[in-house]
Design an enzyme around this catalytic site. Structure first.
Site, PDB file in Angstrom:
ATOM      1  N   LYS A 107     -48.621 116.063  76.934  1.00  0.00           N
ATOM      2  CA  LYS A 107     -48.725 116.907  78.124  1.00  0.00           C
ATOM      3  C   LYS A 107     -49.312 118.274  77.720  1.00  0.00           C
ATOM      4  CE  LYS A 107     -43.888 118.475  77.804  1.00  0.00           C
ATOM      5  NZ  LYS A 107     -42.544 118.428  78.398  1.00  0.00           N
ATOM      6  N   HIS A 108     -49.975 118.987  78.658  1.00  0.00           N
ATOM      7  CA  HIS A 108     -50.154 118.706  80.072  1.00  0.00           C
ATOM      8  C   HIS A 108     -51.656 118.531  80.312  1.00  0.00           C
ATOM      9  CE1 HIS A 108     -46.475 121.162  79.655  1.00  0.00           C
ATOM     10  NE2 HIS A 108     -45.995 120.444  80.654  1.00  0.00           N
ATOM     11  N   HIS A 136     -44.447 126.369  87.819  1.00  0.00           N
ATOM     12  CA  HIS A 136     -43.152 126.264  88.477  1.00  0.00           C
ATOM     13  C   HIS A 136     -43.084 127.211  89.674  1.00  0.00           C
ATOM     14  CE1 HIS A 136     -42.204 124.709  84.448  1.00  0.00           C
ATOM     15  NE2 HIS A 136     -41.228 124.040  85.027  1.00  0.00           N
ATOM     16  N   ARG A 138     -32.871 120.562  75.830  1.00  0.00           N
ATOM     17  CA  ARG A 138     -31.814 120.577  76.847  1.00  0.00           C
ATOM     18  C   ARG A 138     -30.415 120.426  76.250  1.00  0.00           C
ATOM     19  NH1 ARG A 138     -35.164 123.049  80.056  1.00  0.00           N
ATOM     20  NH2 ARG A 138     -36.655 121.706  81.150  1.00  0.00           N
ATOM     21  N   ASP A 174     -46.127 115.657  86.979  1.00  0.00           N
ATOM     22  CA  ASP A 174     -45.166 116.707  86.671  1.00  0.00           C
ATOM     23  C   ASP A 174     -44.268 116.851  87.904  1.00  0.00           C
ATOM     24  OD1 ASP A 174     -43.820 118.694  85.305  1.00  0.00           O
ATOM     25  OD2 ASP A 174     -45.610 119.854  84.807  1.00  0.00           O
TER      26      ASP A 174
END
Length: 334
Positions: free
Chosen positions: A161-162, A174, A70, A246
């Protein structure tokens, strides 16, 4: 500590966000690229978030490396985990250095946690892809274990994860509800191997389940499934750490109903901390709709390392590690 982790909209807090952070159900904040302009702004934002909350608050980010990093300008570029094997007999050491560098730089900005590493196998899922260390469970174990060692050396907890494995489904949770039609025997012999080995080794402080329905075993996604979280993860594998949901606003979570219903279903299944991101109305609906939510155990993930960027970057370890990681990244990443 409250059981809900949510996001904020920009590089500064607005009045509504300051009020939301004081809500007793809020226990954490997850940051995104939109929250970052430069390092000094990030440090100021984190300080403001902690002051506004006026309570212990877990601050996290997805900062795995590769396409999921990010914060970029001003931070070291972490390579995707899927190319570390190219370092050949130096891959394990490089994984440790990547884990340490990633964690140390975040901790220097008072960020507690990166949701890493990815333990999914690379088996054709575009949403996972080179986020995975390998298609080979043993190589995932070796490299992920080393990466986690680096995180722990820096003072950051690790989140695998996951669970129980997202790498074998092509759908993106998503956007839709992925389904995995394999048997228990096949899943246990492949995707579950890294979790099964790293849990008793004491490597995993937290785990994030997948928004995937494993149709032969349960009709609920793993993050809403007592079978996966209680019978398998807690019972069979003896995991005693923190379980994150999540993001409850993802399409893969919609099978559980509206936002409060999703949150309650995740808590009932055994999640300790719930994520609600990129949907302010959804997060507020959870705050309004959850009745007497239990306190989260996630306070154990708070960092005790009060880092300082200037001090970090003056150390020989940072200089040597940053140099080695950047040389590797420039050679193998376009």
């Amino acid at each position: 500590m409250g059981p809900l982790m949510l996001d904020v909209q920009g590089c500064e807090l607005d009045a509504e966000e300051r009020e939301i952070l004081r809500h007793p159900t809020v226990g954490g904040v997850i940051l995104f690229g939109r929250n970052y302009h430069d390092r000094s702004q990030l440090s100021a934002l984190v300080k403001t978030i902690r002051q506004a909350a006026n309570k212990p608050l877990l601050i996290a980010v997805d900062h795995e490396g590769g396409r999921v990093q990010r914060f970029r300008n001003g931070f070291s570029r972490i390579p995707p985990m899927g190319i570390l094997h190219k370092a050949r007999n130096q891959a394990t050491d490089l994984a440790t250095e990547c884990g340490w560098l990633m964690a140390a730089e975040l901790l220097a900005h008072d960020i507690d946690l990166s949701f890493a590493p990815v333990l999914d196998l690379e088996r054709g899922s575009n949403v996972i892809g080179d986020r995975s260390f390998s298609s080979d469970p043993e190589q995932v174990i070796q490299l992920a274990s080393a990466f986690i060692d680096g995180m722990h050396q820096a003072g950051m907890k690790a989140t695998g994860k996951h669970f129980p494995g997202h790498g074998s489904v092509r759908a993106d949770s998503h956007l839709e509800s992925p389904r995995d039609n394999r048997s228990w025997e096949e899943i246990e012999a492949t995707d579950l191997v890294p979790f099964r080995e790293l849990i008793p080794a004491g490597k995993l402080d937290a785990i994030m389940p997948a928004h995937v329905i494993y149709t032969e075993l349960d009709d609920q996604p793993a993050g809403f499934s007592r079978f996966w979280l209680q019978e398998v993860l807690r019972g069979k594998y003896g995991f005693n750490g923190i379980i994150f949901s999540d993001d409850l606003t993802m399409e893969g979570a919609a099978v559980a109903g509206g936002y409060p219903e999703r949150a309650q279903a995740a808590l009932n299944a055994g999640c300790d901390m719930l994520l609600a991101c990129n949907n302010r109305a959804g997060a507020v609906a959870i705050l309004d709709g959850l009745q007497n939510p239990p306190a989260s155990r996630a306070e154990s993930l708070l960092s005790t390392n009060n880092g300082d960027w200037s001090r970090l970057t003056s150390t020989s370890r940072w200089k040597n590690t940053q140099n080695r990681v950047q040389i590797f990244t420039e050679e193998f990443v376009n």
